[in-house]
Design a protein around this motif. Structure first.
Motif, PDB file in Angstrom:
ATOM      1  N   SER A   1      32.520  32.636  42.977  1.00  0.00           N
ATOM      2  CA  SER A   1      32.276  33.262  44.062  1.00  0.00           C
ATOM      3  C   SER A   1      30.923  34.357  43.842  1.00  0.00           C
ATOM      4  N   GLY A   2      30.611  35.106  44.491  1.00  0.00           N
ATOM      5  CA  GLY A   2      29.416  35.993  44.356  1.00  0.00           C
ATOM      6  C   GLY A   2      29.552  37.436  44.928  1.00  0.00           C
ATOM      7  N   ALA A   3      28.444  38.320  44.514  1.00  0.00           N
ATOM      8  CA  ALA A   3      28.429  39.770  44.992  1.00  0.00           C
ATOM      9  C   ALA A   3      27.049  39.913  45.035  1.00  0.00           C
ATOM     10  N   LEU A   4      26.730  40.723  46.032  1.00  0.00           N
ATOM     11  CA  LEU A   4      25.286  41.125  46.396  1.00  0.00           C
ATOM     12  C   LEU A   4      25.357  42.912  45.873  1.00  0.00           C
ATOM     13  N   LEU A   5      24.413  43.269  45.141  1.00  0.00           N
ATOM     14  CA  LEU A   5      24.185  44.595  44.852  1.00  0.00           C
ATOM     15  C   LEU A   5      23.050  45.157  45.209  1.00  0.00           C
ATOM     16  N   ASP A   6      23.138  46.459  45.500  1.00  0.00           N
ATOM     17  CA  ASP A   6      21.358  47.300  45.669  1.00  0.00           C
ATOM     18  C   ASP A   6      20.753  47.369  44.341  1.00  0.00           C
ATOM     19  N   THR A   7      21.336  47.544  43.362  1.00  0.00           N
ATOM     20  CA  THR A   7      20.740  47.694  41.984  1.00  0.00           C
ATOM     21  C   THR A   7      20.838  46.431  41.161  1.00  0.00           C
ATOM     22  N   PRO A   8      19.709  46.211  40.145  1.00  0.00           N
ATOM     23  CA  PRO A   8      20.110  45.175  39.437  1.00  0.00           C
ATOM     24  C   PRO A   8      21.109  45.141  38.366  1.00  0.00           C
ATOM     25  N   VAL A   9      21.642  46.372  37.982  1.00  0.00           N
ATOM     26  CA  VAL A   9      23.017  46.400  37.138  1.00  0.00           C
ATOM     27  C   VAL A   9      24.405  46.852  37.827  1.00  0.00           C
ATOM     28  N   GLY A  10      25.360  46.229  37.840  1.00  0.00           N
ATOM     29  CA  GLY A  10      26.618  46.678  38.189  1.00  0.00           C
ATOM     30  C   GLY A  10      27.889  46.382  37.395  1.00  0.00           C
ATOM     31  N   SER A  11      28.962  46.618  38.116  1.00  0.00           N
ATOM     32  CA  SER A  11      30.159  45.980  37.431  1.00  0.00           C
ATOM     33  C   SER A  11      31.031  45.727  38.378  1.00  0.00           C
ATOM     34  N   MET A  12      32.165  44.975  38.033  1.00  0.00           N
ATOM     35  CA  MET A  12      33.282  44.706  38.841  1.00  0.00           C
ATOM     36  C   MET A  12      34.495  44.682  38.094  1.00  0.00           C
ATOM     37  N   GLN A  13      35.485  45.077  38.619  1.00  0.00           N
ATOM     38  CA  GLN A  13      36.938  45.099  37.868  1.00  0.00           C
ATOM     39  C   GLN A  13      38.150  44.814  39.077  1.00  0.00           C
ATOM     40  N   GLY A  14      39.130  44.646  38.744  1.00  0.00           N
ATOM     41  CA  GLY A  14      40.321  44.488  39.668  1.00  0.00           C
ATOM     42  C   GLY A  14      41.457  43.804  39.405  1.00  0.00           C
ATOM     43  N   TYR A  15      42.147  43.116  39.974  1.00  0.00           N
ATOM     44  CA  TYR A  15      43.451  42.333  39.753  1.00  0.00           C
ATOM     45  C   TYR A  15      43.911  41.362  40.816  1.00  0.00           C
ATOM     46  N   TYR A  16      44.494  40.444  40.203  1.00  0.00           N
ATOM     47  CA  TYR A  16      45.245  39.392  40.961  1.00  0.00           C
ATOM     48  C   TYR A  16      46.493  39.729  41.557  1.00  0.00           C
ATOM     49  N   GLU A  17      47.135  39.465  42.695  1.00  0.00           N
ATOM     50  CA  GLU A  17      48.637  39.841  42.719  1.00  0.00           C
ATOM     51  C   GLU A  17      49.168  38.382  42.875  1.00  0.00           C
ATOM     52  N   MET A  18      50.087  38.246  41.851  1.00  0.00           N
ATOM     53  CA  MET A  18      50.685  37.123  41.403  1.00  0.00           C
ATOM     54  C   MET A  18      52.022  36.979  41.747  1.00  0.00           C
ATOM     55  N   GLN A  19      52.605  35.844  42.108  1.00  0.00           N
ATOM     56  CA  GLN A  19      54.136  35.690  42.273  1.00  0.00           C
ATOM     57  C   GLN A  19      54.887  34.823  41.599  1.00  0.00           C
ATOM     58  N   ARG A  20      55.916  34.956  41.182  1.00  0.00           N
ATOM     59  CA  ARG A  20      56.974  34.213  40.127  1.00  0.00           C
ATOM     60  C   ARG A  20      57.659  33.178  41.329  1.00  0.00           C
ATOM     61  N   PRO A  21      58.307  32.155  40.938  1.00  0.00           N
ATOM     62  CA  PRO A  21      59.140  31.273  41.663  1.00  0.00           C
ATOM     63  C   PRO A  21      60.315  32.120  42.262  1.00  0.00           C
ATOM     64  N   CYS A  22      60.864  33.168  41.435  1.00  0.00           N
ATOM     65  CA  CYS A  22      61.922  33.982  42.048  1.00  0.00           C
ATOM     66  C   CYS A  22      61.475  34.850  43.227  1.00  0.00           C
ATOM     67  N   GLY A  23      60.433  34.881  43.591  1.00  0.00           N
ATOM     68  CA  GLY A  23      59.870  35.895  44.436  1.00  0.00           C
ATOM     69  C   GLY A  23      59.233  37.166  43.987  1.00  0.00           C
ATOM     70  N   GLU A  24      59.444  37.389  42.618  1.00  0.00           N
ATOM     71  CA  GLU A  24      58.633  38.722  42.179  1.00  0.00           C
ATOM     72  C   GLU A  24      57.339  38.615  41.998  1.00  0.00           C
ATOM     73  N   ARG A  25      56.746  39.708  42.568  1.00  0.00           N
ATOM     74  CA  ARG A  25      55.402  39.790  42.316  1.00  0.00           C
ATOM     75  C   ARG A  25      54.905  40.864  41.213  1.00  0.00           C
ATOM     76  N   PHE A  26      53.738  40.516  40.989  1.00  0.00           N
ATOM     77  CA  PHE A  26      53.062  41.328  39.722  1.00  0.00           C
ATOM     78  C   PHE A  26      51.633  41.314  39.852  1.00  0.00           C
ATOM     79  N   GLN A  27      50.980  42.304  39.128  1.00  0.00           N
ATOM     80  CA  GLN A  27      49.585  42.148  39.003  1.00  0.00           C
ATOM     81  C   GLN A  27      49.045  41.512  37.848  1.00  0.00           C
TER      82      GLN A  27
END
Length: 123
Positions: A82-108
């Motif tokens: 995927s991609g990102a558009l910044l206003d400066t030549p340097v930046g950073s990204m961070q985050g998480y995915y929300e995942m789900q187990r077969p039992c329905g339990e969710r975690f990051q």
């Protein structure tokens, strides 16, 4: 204890999609998500915190990645770009995915901070 979901990131500066004179710097990021747990998991949602060198932050969240909510089997790796558009030549990204187990339990599954930078700008 090993992390059950391993997220690896590679980035690249997109020269042809950028316009430095107009303070628009385009980056692609290539993600690999490996399931090292003992059960399949489904990626339901994503959350990104994108920051540029001016301190501007943008939060992005939503269902899945690139229009998909993949099920990642034990030992398998799911990849997308995927991609990102910044206003400066340097930046950073961070985050998480929300995942789900077969039992329905969710975690990051955390996505460690990574840098977006124009080549030859920093050592």
């Amino acid at each position: 204890m090993k992390t059950p979901i391993v997220v690896e990131v590679q980035t690249e500066y997109l020269v042809d999609s950028s316009h430095p004179a107009g303070n628009k710097f385009a980056f692609a990021y290539h993600i690999s998500i490996t399931n090292q747990s003992n059960e399949p998991v489904q990626l339901l949602n994503r959350y990104w915190l994108i920051s540029d060198a001016n301190g501007k932050t943008t939060e992005v969240s939503g269902a899945g990645v690139v229009g998909k909510q993949p099920i990642i089997q034990v030992g398998e790796t799911y990849q997308y770009s995927s991609g990102a558009l910044l206003d400066t030549p340097v930046g950073s990204m961070q985050g998480y995915y929300e995942m789900q187990r077969p039992c329905g339990e969710r975690f990051q599954a955390p996505i460690a901070i990574f840098r977006l930078a124009v080549l030859n700008l920093i050592n």
